[in-house]
Design a protein around this motif. Structure first.
Motif, PDB file in Angstrom:
ATOM      1  N   THR A  51     -82.561  49.629 -44.369  1.00 25.67           N
ATOM      2  CA  THR A  51     -81.251  49.082 -44.007  1.00 25.67           C
ATOM      3  C   THR A  51     -80.170  50.034 -44.517  1.00 25.67           C
ATOM      4  OG1 THR A  51     -81.023  47.815 -46.047  1.00 25.67           O
ATOM      5  CG2 THR A  51     -82.115  46.720 -44.205  1.00 25.67           C
ATOM      6  N   PHE A  52     -79.143  50.154 -43.710  1.00 24.69           N
ATOM      7  CA  PHE A  52     -78.040  51.053 -44.043  1.00 24.69           C
ATOM      8  C   PHE A  52     -76.732  50.311 -43.818  1.00 24.69           C
ATOM      9  CE2 PHE A  52     -81.514  53.612 -42.314  1.00 24.69           C
ATOM     10  CZ  PHE A  52     -81.725  54.538 -43.337  1.00 24.69           C
ATOM     11  N   SER A  53     -75.725  50.743 -44.566  1.00 24.55           N
ATOM     12  CA  SER A  53     -74.389  50.199 -44.370  1.00 24.55           C
ATOM     13  C   SER A  53     -73.444  51.376 -44.145  1.00 24.55           C
ATOM     14  CB  SER A  53     -73.976  49.397 -45.608  1.00 24.55           C
ATOM     15  OG  SER A  53     -72.642  48.961 -45.472  1.00 24.55           O
ATOM     16  N   LEU A  54     -72.763  51.374 -43.015  1.00 25.57           N
ATOM     17  CA  LEU A  54     -71.826  52.452 -42.699  1.00 25.57           C
ATOM     18  C   LEU A  54     -70.443  51.852 -42.534  1.00 25.57           C
ATOM     19  CD1 LEU A  54     -73.832  54.469 -39.996  1.00 25.57           C
ATOM     20  CD2 LEU A  54     -73.606  54.985 -42.446  1.00 25.57           C
ATOM     21  N   THR A  55     -69.467  52.416 -43.206  1.00 25.35           N
ATOM     22  CA  THR A  55     -68.099  51.941 -43.048  1.00 25.35           C
ATOM     23  C   THR A  55     -67.281  52.985 -42.307  1.00 25.35           C
ATOM     24  OG1 THR A  55     -68.239  50.611 -45.063  1.00 25.35           O
ATOM     25  CG2 THR A  55     -66.032  51.177 -44.282  1.00 25.35           C
ATOM     26  N   ALA A  56     -66.793  52.613 -41.122  1.00 16.30           N
ATOM     27  CA  ALA A  56     -65.894  53.491 -40.368  1.00 16.30           C
ATOM     28  C   ALA A  56     -64.526  53.420 -41.028  1.00 16.30           C
ATOM     29  CB  ALA A  56     -65.813  53.033 -38.909  1.00 16.30           C
ATOM     30  N   GLN A  57     -63.989  54.564 -41.399  1.00 19.35           N
ATOM     31  CA  GLN A  57     -62.760  54.574 -42.190  1.00 19.35           C
ATOM     32  C   GLN A  57     -62.017  55.884 -41.992  1.00 19.35           C
ATOM     33  OE1 GLN A  57     -63.946  54.893 -46.523  1.00 19.35           O
ATOM     34  NE2 GLN A  57     -65.993  54.901 -45.616  1.00 19.35           N
ATOM     35  N   GLU A  58     -60.806  55.956 -42.483  1.00 19.22           N
ATOM     36  CA  GLU A  58     -60.024  57.184 -42.413  1.00 19.22           C
ATOM     37  C   GLU A  58     -60.131  57.939 -43.725  1.00 19.22           C
ATOM     38  OE1 GLU A  58     -55.895  56.194 -41.761  1.00 19.22           O
ATOM     39  OE2 GLU A  58     -55.860  54.764 -43.413  1.00 19.22           O
ATOM     40  N   GLY A  59     -59.936  59.237 -43.647  1.00 14.91           N
ATOM     41  CA  GLY A  59     -59.994  60.083 -44.838  1.00 14.91           C
ATOM     42  C   GLY A  59     -59.549  61.485 -44.484  1.00 14.91           C
ATOM     43  N   ILE A  96     -78.643  48.637 -39.312  1.00 17.85           N
ATOM     44  CA  ILE A  96     -77.425  49.341 -39.733  1.00 17.85           C
ATOM     45  C   ILE A  96     -76.253  48.389 -39.580  1.00 17.85           C
ATOM     46  CG2 ILE A  96     -75.866  51.265 -39.266  1.00 17.85           C
ATOM     47  CD1 ILE A  96     -78.296  52.777 -38.115  1.00 17.85           C
ATOM     48  N   THR A  97     -75.603  48.074 -40.688  1.00 14.62           N
ATOM     49  CA  THR A  97     -74.397  47.257 -40.631  1.00 14.62           C
ATOM     50  C   THR A  97     -73.192  48.177 -40.580  1.00 14.62           C
ATOM     51  OG1 THR A  97     -75.436  45.448 -41.811  1.00 14.62           O
ATOM     52  CG2 THR A  97     -73.027  45.513 -41.816  1.00 14.62           C
ATOM     53  N   LEU A  98     -72.404  48.019 -39.531  1.00 19.01           N
ATOM     54  CA  LEU A  98     -71.175  48.793 -39.362  1.00 19.01           C
ATOM     55  C   LEU A  98     -69.998  47.947 -39.826  1.00 19.01           C
ATOM     56  CD1 LEU A  98     -69.448  51.147 -38.176  1.00 19.01           C
ATOM     57  CD2 LEU A  98     -69.485  49.890 -36.009  1.00 19.01           C
ATOM     58  N   ASN A  99     -69.293  48.440 -40.838  1.00 17.65           N
ATOM     59  CA  ASN A  99     -68.075  47.780 -41.308  1.00 17.65           C
ATOM     60  C   ASN A  99     -66.880  48.535 -40.740  1.00 17.65           C
ATOM     61  OD1 ASN A  99     -69.593  46.046 -43.221  1.00 17.65           O
ATOM     62  ND2 ASN A  99     -70.025  48.020 -44.191  1.00 17.65           N
ATOM     63  N   ASN A 100     -65.950  47.809 -40.193  1.00 14.66           N
ATOM     64  CA  ASN A 100     -64.819  48.442 -39.519  1.00 14.66           C
ATOM     65  C   ASN A 100     -63.586  48.447 -40.414  1.00 14.66           C
ATOM     66  OD1 ASN A 100     -62.733  49.278 -37.913  1.00 14.66           O
ATOM     67  ND2 ASN A 100     -63.120  47.806 -36.245  1.00 14.66           N
ATOM     68  N   SER A 101     -63.346  49.594 -41.052  1.00  9.37           N
ATOM     69  CA  SER A 101     -62.134  49.760 -41.858  1.00  9.37           C
ATOM     70  C   SER A 101     -61.210  50.803 -41.245  1.00  9.37           C
ATOM     71  CB  SER A 101     -62.505  50.170 -43.291  1.00  9.37           C
ATOM     72  OG  SER A 101     -63.184  49.135 -43.942  1.00  9.37           O
ATOM     73  N   LEU A 102     -61.293  50.957 -39.920  1.00  5.19           N
ATOM     74  CA  LEU A 102     -60.382  51.904 -39.260  1.00  5.19           C
ATOM     75  C   LEU A 102     -58.946  51.393 -39.346  1.00  5.19           C
ATOM     76  CD1 LEU A 102     -62.342  52.933 -36.019  1.00  5.19           C
ATOM     77  CD2 LEU A 102     -62.048  54.234 -38.145  1.00  5.19           C
ATOM     78  N   PRO A 103     -57.980  52.298 -39.241  1.00  6.86           N
ATOM     79  CA  PRO A 103     -56.572  51.876 -39.276  1.00  6.86           C
ATOM     80  C   PRO A 103     -56.123  51.314 -37.925  1.00  6.86           C
ATOM     81  CG  PRO A 103     -56.739  54.235 -38.951  1.00  6.86           C
ATOM     82  CD  PRO A 103     -58.145  53.747 -39.154  1.00  6.86           C
ATOM     83  N   TYR A 104     -54.909  50.856 -37.894  1.00  6.20           N
ATOM     84  CA  TYR A 104     -54.210  50.454 -36.661  1.00  6.20           C
ATOM     85  C   TYR A 104     -54.863  49.286 -35.940  1.00  6.20           C
ATOM     86  CZ  TYR A 104     -52.555  55.205 -37.501  1.00  6.20           C
ATOM     87  OH  TYR A 104     -52.068  56.332 -38.088  1.00  6.20           O
ATOM     88  N   GLY A 105     -55.674  48.530 -36.661  1.00 11.84           N
ATOM     89  CA  GLY A 105     -56.287  47.368 -36.023  1.00 11.84           C
ATOM     90  C   GLY A 105     -57.315  47.713 -34.960  1.00 11.84           C
ATOM     91  N   LEU A 106     -57.829  48.957 -34.966  1.00  7.81           N
ATOM     92  CA  LEU A 106     -58.764  49.383 -33.924  1.00  7.81           C
ATOM     93  C   LEU A 106     -60.108  48.681 -34.058  1.00  7.81           C
ATOM     94  CD1 LEU A 106     -58.068  53.210 -34.167  1.00  7.81           C
ATOM     95  CD2 LEU A 106     -57.410  51.715 -32.263  1.00  7.81           C
ATOM     96  N   ARG A 107     -60.709  48.381 -32.935  1.00  9.62           N
ATOM     97  CA  ARG A 107     -62.109  47.970 -32.919  1.00  9.62           C
ATOM     98  C   ARG A 107     -62.986  49.215 -32.957  1.00  9.62           C
ATOM     99  NH1 ARG A 107     -62.599  42.426 -31.307  1.00  9.62           N
ATOM    100  NH2 ARG A 107     -64.863  42.694 -31.105  1.00  9.62           N
ATOM    101  N   THR A 108     -64.252  49.019 -33.290  1.00 14.78           N
ATOM    102  CA  THR A 108     -65.187  50.144 -33.211  1.00 14.78           C
ATOM    103  C   THR A 108     -66.597  49.608 -33.050  1.00 14.78           C
ATOM    104  OG1 THR A 108     -65.747  52.309 -34.157  1.00 14.78           O
ATOM    105  CG2 THR A 108     -65.645  50.461 -35.694  1.00 14.78           C
TER     106      THR A 108
END
Ligand SMILES: [Cu+2]
Length: 428
Positions: A51-59, A96-108
């Motif tokens: 199992t994996f956890s991936l957080t989509a985020q800005e950097g 794989i759990t995708l956590n959505n921490s993108l900016p601007y309220g975007l879906r992913t």
């Protein structure tokens, strides 16, 4: 100081630090270190249910011309670019759990090209056209859990399936390696795909349009504020870095969000002690072909897009290539060896007279001798980064205009093949 001088000093320092930081590896060890200095640094789960956890985020990442680049990417925890290299075994049920921490309220969302019967939150993953998604997407601040059985061994991509022309070019991609049931030292379930585990490398090729990234870093007025019809890459990267950072070790301290180096470090072929090749897993997540070109020897293409090059009866259809033309979205598995064919040494010298030193320009990786494993005193005023008489053979994208960092030439997707003398040697 003149800014262009600073850039050149940084480039020179980058090479110096990279070479000084190369740490030791031993010859043809069957087991790879958990966090190797060179080669693939896997993020693994526990088979058969990783199992994996991936957080989509800005950097931010650092470009080789000293620019700082706003990116979107994945991290298991903290931001990194590219996303973690996920390594699983054939037959594993991968979650794989995708956590959505993108900016601007975007879906992913995440798509897994080459994987079949992908589930999203335990239901078949479905296109989500209302949200511009190729698959089930996560609301901003939310998450979605994907799972699939990794049925086929090979090299694969994971990437955003939501507004991919924007989200993938902003950096939302990573590599997925599925190891065959034959074992982790094979690329496919074929005896002829065996490789040396300490010589497994990845070349994840990508590109950046700095104006697109700048536009997103400045915020949104209404919706997407970058006109994709004006998209034009000005940076090209290998494993999320440009040269010379590309040849620094994995987890180089000055690149805290770019953990993956691209130096390939190998030993010469020896039937007795080092019979199996290295393998390079090429991946293109960009928008055009990248004709990657290892110098010094052909590569043997043994697979593409998770399919071994084999006939219907299992015939070996692998092919040698001097330049490897990786198309957008493709993966190519290429094995390679380096032969010390003539066994030149001080006691078996090269049968030509050496040119006069005044007619030579000595590169910074030259050890003072043409012979593998031999270092000699260099002329006054010449310095070297060579450690133990090893060879460095350049390897680069042959679309030469892409060897560039926003106008600074001789950067971008360049790396080296480092050939160490056979052990025992004096290499750190
Ligand atoms: Cu070349």
């Amino acid at each position: 100081m003149n800014p262009s001088n600073i850039k050149w000093i940084r480039l020179t320092l980058g090479v110096l630090i990279a070479v000084m930081a190369l740490s030791s590896m031993t010859n043809a060890q069957p087991v790879k270190a958990a966090s190797p200095a060179t080669g693939i640094a896997c993020t693994s789960g526990s088979s058969p249910n990783p199992t994996f956890s991936l957080t989509a985020q800005e950097g931010y990442i650092q470009m080789p011309d000293m620019n700082t680049m706003y990116m979107w990417s994945y991290g298991s925890a903290a931001f990194q670019h590219p996303g973690p290299v996920l390594c699983v075994n054939q037959g594993d049920t991968v979650t794989i759990t995708l956590n959505n921490s993108l900016p601007y309220g975007l879906r992913t969302s995440l798509v897994f090209p080459g994987q079949e019967n992908v589930l999203a939150n335990a239901a078949p993953a479905q296109p989500d056209f209302a949200n511009n998604s190729l698959t089930t997407s996560a609301a901003n601040g939310g998450s979605v859990t994907y799972s699939f059985v990794a049925n086929k061994p090979g090299t694969f991509i994971y990437e955003s399936g939501t507004d991919p022309k924007t989200q993938v070019t902003m950096g939302l991609f990573g590599a997925l390696i599925v190891r065959p049931t034959m074992g982790a030292n094979y690329v496919y379930n074929r005896a002829d795909s065996r490789f040396t585990p300490s010589e497994e490398f990845i070349a994840l090729l990508s590109e950046v349009d700095p104006y697109q990234h700048q536009a997103w870093s400045l915020g949104l007025s209404s919706g997407d504020n970058f006109d994709m019809s004006k998209y034009r890459a000005r940076y090209w990267l290998i494993n999320g870095r440009g040269f010379p950072d590309s040849i620094a070790d994995n987890n180089a301290t000055w690149l805290p969000t770019q953990p993956y180096g691209a130096l390939a470090r190998i030993y010469p072929y020896s039937a007795a002690t080092h019979p199996y090749p290295g393998v390079e897993r090429f991946i293109n997540v960009g928008t055009e072909e990248y004709p990657f070109h290892p110098h010094g020897q052909n590569g043997l293409v043994i697979g593409r897009d998770g399919n071994p090059l084999a006939g219907s009866g299992g015939q070996d259809l692998s092919m040698e290539k001097f330049a490897v033309n990786i198309g957008p979205g493709q993966t190519w598995d290429v094995t390679f060896k380096w032969y010390d064919a003539e066994n030149y040494s001080p006691s078996n010298p090269v049968p030509v007279a050496a040119p006069d030193l005044v007619n030579l320009r000595l590169g910074m990786f030259f050890g003072g001798s043409p012979y593998l494993g031999v270092k000699e005193t260099l002329p006054p005023g010449v310095s070297t980064l060579n450690q133990c008489g090893e060879y460095y053979i350049i390897s680069h994208n042959h679309a030469l205009f892409q060897l560039d960092a926003f106008g600074q030439t001789m950067s971008g997707p360049i790396t080296y093949l480092r050939v160490d003398p056979p052990t025992p040697n004096n290499c750190p």
